[in-house]
Structures are given as structure tokens and as C-alpha cells.
Scaffold this motif. Structure first.
Motif, PDB file in Angstrom:
ATOM      1  N   SER A  97       0.842  -1.184   0.000  1.00  0.00           N
ATOM      2  CA  SER A  97       0.000   0.000   0.000  1.00  0.00           C
ATOM      3  C   SER A  97       0.884   1.244   0.000  1.00  0.00           C
ATOM      4  O   SER A  97       2.002   1.206   0.516  1.00  0.00           O
ATOM      5  CB  SER A  97      -0.874  -0.020   1.250  1.00  0.00           C
ATOM      6  OG  SER A  97      -1.403   1.240   1.481  1.00  0.00           O
ATOM      7  N   GLN A 211     -14.683  -6.163   2.385  1.00  0.00           N
ATOM      8  CA  GLN A 211     -15.244  -4.825   2.189  1.00  0.00           C
ATOM      9  C   GLN A 211     -14.818  -3.871   3.310  1.00  0.00           C
ATOM     10  O   GLN A 211     -14.475  -2.714   3.063  1.00  0.00           O
ATOM     11  CB  GLN A 211     -16.758  -4.925   2.140  1.00  0.00           C
ATOM     12  CG  GLN A 211     -17.375  -3.778   1.393  1.00  0.00           C
ATOM     13  CD  GLN A 211     -18.838  -4.041   1.122  1.00  0.00           C
ATOM     14  OE1 GLN A 211     -19.484  -4.811   1.848  1.00  0.00           O
ATOM     15  NE2 GLN A 211     -19.378  -3.415   0.110  1.00  0.00           N
ATOM     16  N   SER A 214     -10.746  -3.390   2.981  1.00  0.00           N
ATOM     17  CA  SER A 214     -10.161  -3.155   1.649  1.00  0.00           C
ATOM     18  C   SER A 214      -8.697  -3.575   1.594  1.00  0.00           C
ATOM     19  O   SER A 214      -7.805  -2.734   1.472  1.00  0.00           O
ATOM     20  CB  SER A 214     -10.243  -1.711   1.171  1.00  0.00           C
ATOM     21  OG  SER A 214     -11.037  -0.944   1.929  1.00  0.00           O
ATOM     22  N   ASP A 216      -5.010  -4.855   0.564  1.00  0.00           N
ATOM     23  CA  ASP A 216      -4.141  -4.694  -0.604  1.00  0.00           C
ATOM     24  C   ASP A 216      -3.856  -6.052  -1.214  1.00  0.00           C
ATOM     25  O   ASP A 216      -3.436  -6.155  -2.363  1.00  0.00           O
ATOM     26  CB  ASP A 216      -2.814  -4.052  -0.170  1.00  0.00           C
ATOM     27  CG  ASP A 216      -3.074  -2.741   0.534  1.00  0.00           C
ATOM     28  OD1 ASP A 216      -3.412  -1.785  -0.160  1.00  0.00           O
ATOM     29  OD2 ASP A 216      -3.001  -2.698   1.787  1.00  0.00           O
TER      30      ASP A 216
END
Ligand code: GDP
Length: 297
Positions: A97, A211, A214, A216
Motif C-alpha cells: 500500500s 469490504q 479493503s 491490498d
């Protein structure tokens, strides 16, 4: 040892060729038939085998190897190259990220090796990159999964976030992520629940967690020992989740090895790591070319 039979059968099929000065159509057909059988027996999925053999035929035709000098070596090279391509060509690193933390979520059936892999991966990053990972224990169903992660975390000096088994895993993930932000952990690993077989509740929970977090990276953990079933499992998970990669575990065992060859083809996702033992250090980056060499013996 993994791949033992496959290696033996493939090298026999290729030796039939390398023993000859030139290759005729019939020799090639006979060897391809042997290779095909060897792969099917190693539990490589049928469509993958079909594609693989077709690719070799095509390449062999293109290389005009029939009756040519050096033809046998050329075929060996073609098989080696196609095996490598089948497994993804290049090693693919863990996604990162841009801002911390990089969130890695695990998915897979119970017993596939998720909890063990979470610890191994976090330990690898800690050792190699001086990372400061946090492990989130979100497998609230398997008896002892949380304890197992806590024990591993303690041994490896990696913090584990857990809230026992009575809190909804979605909440645990929310709270764990908040703690990681507060403590500025650079990696978060989410250990999720697996069932013995895929069911709707499991998939819904995993989708919800994906969800919320989220991630990576969503790594599917697949037990290489499960052969043909491994590809079916992988297909179902790939349909439900946006997988980003696969960890193939238990390659140290006496596996026929088919999963290593089919998974990439079936899921379209790269195998990123392989588990080759139960110890925290028994996790390696997956290199398709090295694996191809290992398989060809
Ligand atoms: P989970 O249910 O998916 O979390 O699976 P676990 O992490 O608990 O692993 C199940 C069993 O497989 C444990 O006994 C692990 O020690 C073992 N295991 C996991 N990865 C490997 C591996 O790469 N090699 C071997 N030999 N055993 C492994």
C-alpha cells in the motif's frame, strides 16, 4: 517428497527423446502422450493439461524440430519453458500500500495453513524488512485458532489483536485495523475462518471482511496435498473474492504436485509464496522457473 512421481515420469518421457539423434512425428506424439498421462496422474486439472500439451505441440511445430539436429534438447527446453509459463513466469512480490498499513487478508479452507502462513509471512517481513506487523485473529470458529496465533505471535515477538470467540469477526477486523492505525503498524495480517468445505456463510463473512478492510492483498491459502480438490476450491474462492495471489502450503509433503501446476491457470492469480514445512522460517517466495526445474528434476 513432492513431485517425485511426476519428476520421474516426465524425465522418462523426455529421455525417450533425448536418447535419439532426431525426432520423428511418432516419437514426439509418444512423448507427449506420456507427458499428458504424467500430468493427469499428478492431479493437474484436465483443462490445464490439455492447454499445456497443445502449447508444446504448437511450439514444437514452430521450432521445426522434426528431423532437426538438436531436436531433443529443443523439446526439453520447450517443456521447461511451458512449465514455467504455466506457473506464471516471474515471481510476483507482495502488494504494497502507498500508505501504511498494507493489509493482507488470508482466505482458505480449514487446515489449509492460514494461521501458520500468517505467522510465517509476518515473521519474514519482520526479519527481512524490519517491518512492524500486527496479526488480527478473526477465525472465531475453529477451536484453538486464536490461541495458536497468540502462541505464534508470542514466540516471534509479533503482536496479535484478538477479542476472543464471542465477537463478530467483522467487528474484530474493524477494531484490529483501528489499533494498527493507532500503533502505526506497517502491515496487518487478517487470519480468517475456514470451513471444511465452502459454504455461503463463510463466503459472506469473507466478502464482508474484504469490504471492511479493503485489503491490498487477498491471499488464498491452498494445501498442495489436496490435489484435484485444490483447484476446485481455488476456483470457488476466486469466484467470490478478488483474490490477488495464492500461497501453496505443504509442498514439503508427499504431494503429487498437481496444484502447483493448475492453480495459476485456474485462478489467473499468481502463486506468491510456498510453505515448505511447519516452522516459521519455512516459507519461500515462489519462483516459477525454479519450480519448473525442480519438477523436471
Ligand atoms: P488453518 O486452519 O488454515 O489456519 O491451518 P493451520 O495454519 O492451523 O495449519 C494446519 C496444519 O498444517 C498445522 O498442523 C500446520 O502446522 C500445518 N502446516 C501449515 N503449513 C504447512 C507447510 O507448509 N508444511 C507442513 N508440513 N505443514 C504445514
Amino acid at each position: 517428497m513432492a513431485f517425485e512421481n511426476l519428476t520421474e515420469r516426465l524425465s522418462k518421457a523426455l529421455k525417450n527423446l533425448t536418447g535419439k539423434g532426431k525426432i520423428g512425428e511418432e516419437d514426439l506424439q509418444a512423448s507427449l502422450k506420456e507427458i499428458r498421462l504424467a500430468l493427469l496422474e499428478a492431479d493437474v486439472s484436465y483443462p490445464t493439461v490439455k492447454k499445456f500439451i497443445a502449447a508444446i505441440k504448437e511450439k514444437a511445430k514452430g521450432a521445426e524440430i522434426l528431423d532437426g539436429l538438436n531436436a531433443p534438447q529443443q523439446v526439453v527446453k520447450i517443456v521447461n519453458d511451458e512449465l514455467t509459463a504455466l506457473m506464471g513466469d516471474e515471481a510476483v512480490p507482495l502488494n504494497q500500500s502507498e500508505k501504511i498499513p498494507t493489509v493482507v487478508m488470508m482466505a482458505g479452507l480449514q487446515g489449509a495453513g492460514k494461521t501458520t502462513t500468517v505467522a510465517k509471512l509476518a515473521y519474514k517481513l519482520k526479519k527481512e524488512k524490519q517491518a512492524r506487523p500486527l496479526l488480527i485473529a478473526a477465525d472465531v470458529y475453529r477451536p484453538a485458532a486464536i490461541d495458536q496465533l497468540e502462541v505464534l505471535g508470542k514466540d516471534l515477538e509479533i503482536p496479535v489483536f484478538s477479542e476472543g470467540t464471542d465477537v463478530d469477526p467483522r467487528e474484530i477486523v474493524r477494531h484490529g485495523l483501528a489499533q494498527a492505525k493507532e500503533n502505526k503498524n506497517d502491515y496487518v495480517f487478517i487470519d480468517t475462518a475456514g470451513r471444511l468445505q465452502i459454504d455461503e456463510t463463510l463466503m459472506t463473512e469473507l466478502k464482508d471482511i474484504a469490504q471492511i478492510a479493503s485489503p491490498d492483498e487477498i491471499l488464498l491459502t491452498v494445501d498442495a496435498m489436496t490435489g484435484q480438490n485444490a483447484t476446485e476450491t481455488a476456483e470457488s474462492f476466486a469466484n467470490a473474492l478478488d483474490l490477488t495471489g495464492v500461497v501453496l502450503t505443504k509442498l514439503d509433503g508427499d504431494t503429487r504436485g498437481g496444484a502447483a501446476l493448475s492453480i495459476r491457470d485456474v485462478t489467473g492469480k499468481p502463486i506468491k509464496f510456498v510453505g515448505q514445512g511447519e516452522k516459521p522460517t519455512d516459507l519461500d517466495v515462489f519462483y516459477p522457473d525454479r519450480m519448473a526445474s525442480r519438477i523436471l528434476g
